[in-house]
Enzyme design. Sequence first.
Site, mmCIF file in Angstrom:
data_model
loop_
_atom_site.group_PDB
_atom_site.id
_atom_site.type_symbol
_atom_site.label_atom_id
_atom_site.label_comp_id
_atom_site.label_asym_id
_atom_site.label_seq_id
_atom_site.Cartn_x
_atom_site.Cartn_y
_atom_site.Cartn_z
ATOM 1 C CG MET A 71 -1.748 1.192 1.369
ATOM 2 S SD MET A 71 -2.802 1.250 2.839
ATOM 3 C CE MET A 71 -3.262 -0.414 3.120
ATOM 4 N N PRO A 72 1.105 1.882 -1.145
ATOM 5 C CG PRO A 72 1.558 2.173 -3.403
ATOM 6 C CD PRO A 72 0.648 1.457 -2.468
ATOM 7 C CG LEU A 73 1.680 7.330 3.248
ATOM 8 C CD1 LEU A 73 0.252 7.848 3.123
ATOM 9 C CD2 LEU A 73 2.040 7.068 4.697
#
Length: 64
Positions: A1-3
């Site tokens: 999950m990229p932030l």
Amino acid sequence: MPLVEVTLVQGRTPEQLRALITGLTDAVEAAIGVARGSIRVVLREVPATHWAAGDVTIAEREKS
């Protein structure tokens, strides 16, 4: 999950901030091929009096 986290000086319109979120989401999706639903974007806005470079705040710079 990229932030993706972005800190910027307050003063942009909700439409500009929305466009930034969309652009960042598009870029992450294209660059690493993850599903849009898993991309998180956080925008942090700070007052111009709280951001300085070279011992001069942005607010001070804008006054001169």
